[in-house]
Design a protein around this motif. Structure first.
Motif, PDB file in Angstrom:
ATOM      1  N   GLY A 116      -5.805  -1.097   2.443  1.00 13.84           N
ATOM      2  CA  GLY A 116      -5.306  -0.971   3.843  1.00 13.84           C
ATOM      3  C   GLY A 116      -5.535  -1.895   4.773  1.00 13.84           C
ATOM      4  O   GLY A 116      -4.906  -2.002   5.903  1.00 13.84           O
ATOM      5  N   GLU A 117      -6.410  -2.693   4.476  1.00 16.82           N
ATOM      6  CA  GLU A 117      -6.650  -3.872   5.364  1.00 16.82           C
ATOM      7  C   GLU A 117      -5.603  -4.712   5.618  1.00 16.82           C
ATOM      8  O   GLU A 117      -5.314  -5.305   6.753  1.00 16.82           O
ATOM      9  N   ASN A 118      -4.742  -4.850   4.709  1.00 14.11           N
ATOM     10  CA  ASN A 118      -3.438  -5.390   4.679  1.00 14.11           C
ATOM     11  C   ASN A 118      -2.291  -4.411   4.335  1.00 14.11           C
ATOM     12  O   ASN A 118      -2.438  -3.585   3.359  1.00 14.11           O
ATOM     13  N   LEU A 156      -1.933   0.948  -5.245  1.00 14.24           N
ATOM     14  CA  LEU A 156      -1.216  -0.321  -5.262  1.00 14.24           C
ATOM     15  C   LEU A 156       0.162  -0.274  -5.782  1.00 14.24           C
ATOM     16  O   LEU A 156       0.372   0.319  -6.870  1.00 14.24           O
ATOM     17  N   GLY A 157       1.392  -0.424  -4.705  1.00 12.97           N
ATOM     18  CA  GLY A 157       2.646  -0.478  -5.141  1.00 12.97           C
ATOM     19  C   GLY A 157       3.176  -1.850  -5.481  1.00 12.97           C
ATOM     20  O   GLY A 157       2.730  -2.890  -5.191  1.00 12.97           O
ATOM     21  N   ILE A 158       4.076  -1.831  -6.457  1.00 12.04           N
ATOM     22  CA  ILE A 158       4.629  -3.307  -7.069  1.00 12.04           C
ATOM     23  C   ILE A 158       6.237  -3.167  -6.649  1.00 12.04           C
ATOM     24  O   ILE A 158       6.622  -2.302  -7.235  1.00 12.04           O
ATOM     25  N   ALA A 159       6.643  -4.171  -6.223  1.00 11.48           N
ATOM     26  CA  ALA A 159       8.213  -4.495  -6.217  1.00 11.48           C
ATOM     27  C   ALA A 159       8.477  -5.916  -6.630  1.00 11.48           C
ATOM     28  O   ALA A 159       7.897  -6.930  -6.369  1.00 11.48           O
ATOM     29  N   ASN A 205       0.916  -1.419  -0.026  1.00 14.67           N
ATOM     30  CA  ASN A 205       0.068   0.022   0.205  1.00 14.67           C
ATOM     31  C   ASN A 205       0.859   1.143   0.058  1.00 14.67           C
ATOM     32  O   ASN A 205       1.559   1.392   1.052  1.00 14.67           O
ATOM     33  N   LYS A 206       0.725   2.069  -1.046  1.00 20.97           N
ATOM     34  CA  LYS A 206       1.734   3.039  -1.261  1.00 20.97           C
ATOM     35  C   LYS A 206       1.557   4.351  -0.018  1.00 20.97           C
ATOM     36  O   LYS A 206       2.348   5.127   0.165  1.00 20.97           O
ATOM     37  N   ARG A 207       0.322   4.195   0.103  1.00 20.73           N
ATOM     38  CA  ARG A 207       0.010   5.344   1.353  1.00 20.73           C
ATOM     39  C   ARG A 207       0.414   4.998   2.438  1.00 20.73           C
ATOM     40  O   ARG A 207       1.094   5.932   3.475  1.00 20.73           O
ATOM     41  N   LEU A 208       0.726   3.737   3.017  1.00 22.75           N
ATOM     42  CA  LEU A 208       0.879   3.408   4.124  1.00 22.75           C
ATOM     43  C   LEU A 208       2.302   2.751   4.416  1.00 22.75           C
ATOM     44  O   LEU A 208       2.836   2.390   5.655  1.00 22.75           O
ATOM     45  N   ILE A 209       3.097   2.249   3.221  1.00 20.58           N
ATOM     46  CA  ILE A 209       4.369   1.736   3.365  1.00 20.58           C
ATOM     47  C   ILE A 209       5.246   2.925   2.865  1.00 20.58           C
ATOM     48  O   ILE A 209       5.197   3.262   1.591  1.00 20.58           O
TER      49      ILE A 209
END
Length: 362
Positions: free
Chosen positions: A234-236, A257-260, A150-154
Motif C-alpha cells: 500500500g506504499e504505492n 496484488l491485482g493485475i490489469a 493494490n486490490k484493497r485500495l483501488i
C-alpha cells in the motif's frame, strides 16, 4: 570365442550409440552428440542473466538432470549491471559469461552485435521469425507488460484497462495518487528504458499520458520486485510497465496484488539470449541455449517458473496461443532486430531521457 566376443562388443557399441542418438530431441542433427560430449568435457556453462535465480531454478535443475556432468554457473544481475560487467570483461580480455540472457532486449542486442557467436539452433523452426536475429540472438519468452494495483485500495471499477484510462484515473485524483504511482527508473534500469521507448513508439500521445500519470508524483525503482512489494504493502497504489510473468507468479500467493492487462496495446517482451563467440565452454553454451528453447525447457518456464513460452506447443495456456486467446490483437511483441538499437545512440538516448524527465517531472 574371440570372434563372438568381438561381435558382441561391436553390437554393444552400436546399441549404446543408438541409445545416445535416441535420447536427442527429435529433429536434432546426428552429430549433435559431439556437442553433448564436448560439453561434458567442458563441465560447465556460465550464464549471465536478469532472470531471478528463483524463477530460473527449475530450468537449471532440468538442464543438469538432462546433461549430467554439465553444471550451470548462474549469475543473476539487473540489466544495467549485466551490461556493464559483460562489456568491461570483454574489453579486458578476461573470462565472462558463456551465455547472456537478458530482459533488456535493446542492450542485449547491442552486446550481441559485437560479441555473439553465430549459431543456428535446431529449435529455431519452432520460434516466430521476429524472435531470431541473424542466427545470433534469440527471443526466448513471450511476456506481456502489465499494470499492477493494490486490490484493497483501488476499487474494482477504477482499475484501468488501457494506457489512456490509467492516465485519466491518476490525473483525475492527483491527491489520492500523490507519490503513490511507481514505474521503472529509466536511467538506472535498462529494461525500464527499453519499455518506455517501446511505449513511445506505440502511442503517439505517450508523453502527454506520462505527464498526466505523473501529476501526483512518480516514485521510480530499478527492480520489478521492489515495485510489487510497494504496491502490495500500500506504499504505492498502482504500478505500470511491470513484467506480467513476475506479477502473475507473486499474485498466486499475494491476494492483495491485482493485475490489469491493457487492451489498447500490450507490449510483449522476449528475453534475449546469445552465445559469446570464442568462449571456453562453447559446447555447453549451445546445449543451454537449445534447452531453453526446447519444448522441454519451455514447458518448465511456462509451468514451473510462470514465464510464458514463446512456442505454440506447450502444455497449458502459458504460451503464445494462450496469450493470444486472452489478449488477441492488443498484443504487440517487441521484435529482436536492429530497431531496438535506435535509442541506444548516445545523443538520442540522452535527449529521450531529458524529454521523459520533463514529462515525469523528475
Amino acid at each position: 570365442m574371440l570372434i563372438k566376443f568381438k561381435i558382441s562388443l561391436v553390437a554393444l557399441l552400436v546399441i549404446v550409440s543408438t541409445q545416445a542418438l535416441a535420447d536427442l530431441p527429435q529433429g536434432y542433427p546426428a552429430d549433435y552428440q559431439k556437442t553433448v560430449e564436448g560439453a561434458k568435457k567442458e563441465g560447465k556453462v556460465v550464464v549471465y542473466s536478469t532472470t531471478d535465480t528463483k524463477a530460473a531454478g527449475p530450468l537449471i535443475q532440468g538442464f543438469e538432470a538432462t546433461y549430467p556432468g554439465v553444471k550451470v554457473e548462474y549469475n543473476d544481475m539487473n540489466s544495467t549491471e549485466l551490461y556493464n560487467r559483460y562489456i568491461s570483461e570483454q574489453a579486458a580480455g578476461g573470462t565472462s559469461g558463456d551465455v547472456v540472457w537478458s530482459s533488456s532486449m535493446d542492450t542485449a542486442l547491442k552486446l550481441a552485435t559485437d560479441y555473439a557467436a553465430e549459431y543456428a539452433s535446431p529449435e529455431q523452426s519452432q520460434l516466430p521469425k521476429w524472435a531470431v536475429w541473424k542466427n545470433k540472438a534469440y527471443g526466448t519468452t513471450y511476456e506481456p507488460v502489465v499494470f499492477i494495483y493494490n486490490k484493497r485500495l483501488i476499487p474494482a471499477g477504477d482499475v484501468p484497462d488501457s494506457h489512456a484510462a490509467l492516465a485519466k484515473l491518476i490525473a483525475g485524483q492527483p491527491d489520492k495518487f500523490k507519490k503513490k504511482v511507481t514505474t521503472y527508473d529509466i536511467e538506472k534500469s535498462g529494461l525500464g528504458f527499453m519499455l518506455s521507448v517501446q511505449d513511445f513508439k506505440a502511442d503517439a500521445d505517450y508523453f502527454k499520458r506520462l505527464a498526466d500519470i505523473a501529476k501526483g508524483g512518480l516514485t521510480v525503482q530499478s527492480s520489478t520486485g521492489t515495485m510489487m512489494e510497494r504496491v502490495s504493502s500500500g506504499e504505492n497504489l498502482i504500478g505500470f510497465n511491470i513484467l506480467g510473468s513476475y506479477a502473475e507468479a507473486r499474485a498466486k500467493t499475494d491476494p492483495t496484488l491485482g493485475i490489469a492487462y491493457p487492451k489498447d496495446y500490450t507490449l510483449v517482451l522476449s528475453r534475449v539470449s546469445f552465445i559469446t563467440k570464442d568462449t571456453a565452454n562453447a559446447n555447453a553454451a549451445k546445449l543451454w541455449l537449445d534447452y531453453v528453447l526446447s519444448e522441454k525447457g519451455q514447458n518448465i518456464l511456462a509451468n514451473q517458473a510462470d514465464i510464458p513460452s514463446i512456442r505454440h506447443d506447450i502444455d497449458g495456456k502459458n504460451d503464445i496461443d494462450g496469450m493470444t486467446k486472452m489478449l488477441g490483437n492488443a498484443l504487440k511483441p517487441i521484435p529482436v532486430d536492429e530497431s531496438l538499437l535506435e535509442y541506444l545512440q548516445q545523443k538520442k538516448r540522452l535527449d529521450y531521457i531529458k524529454q521523459w524527465r520533463e514529462a515525469a517531472a523528475k
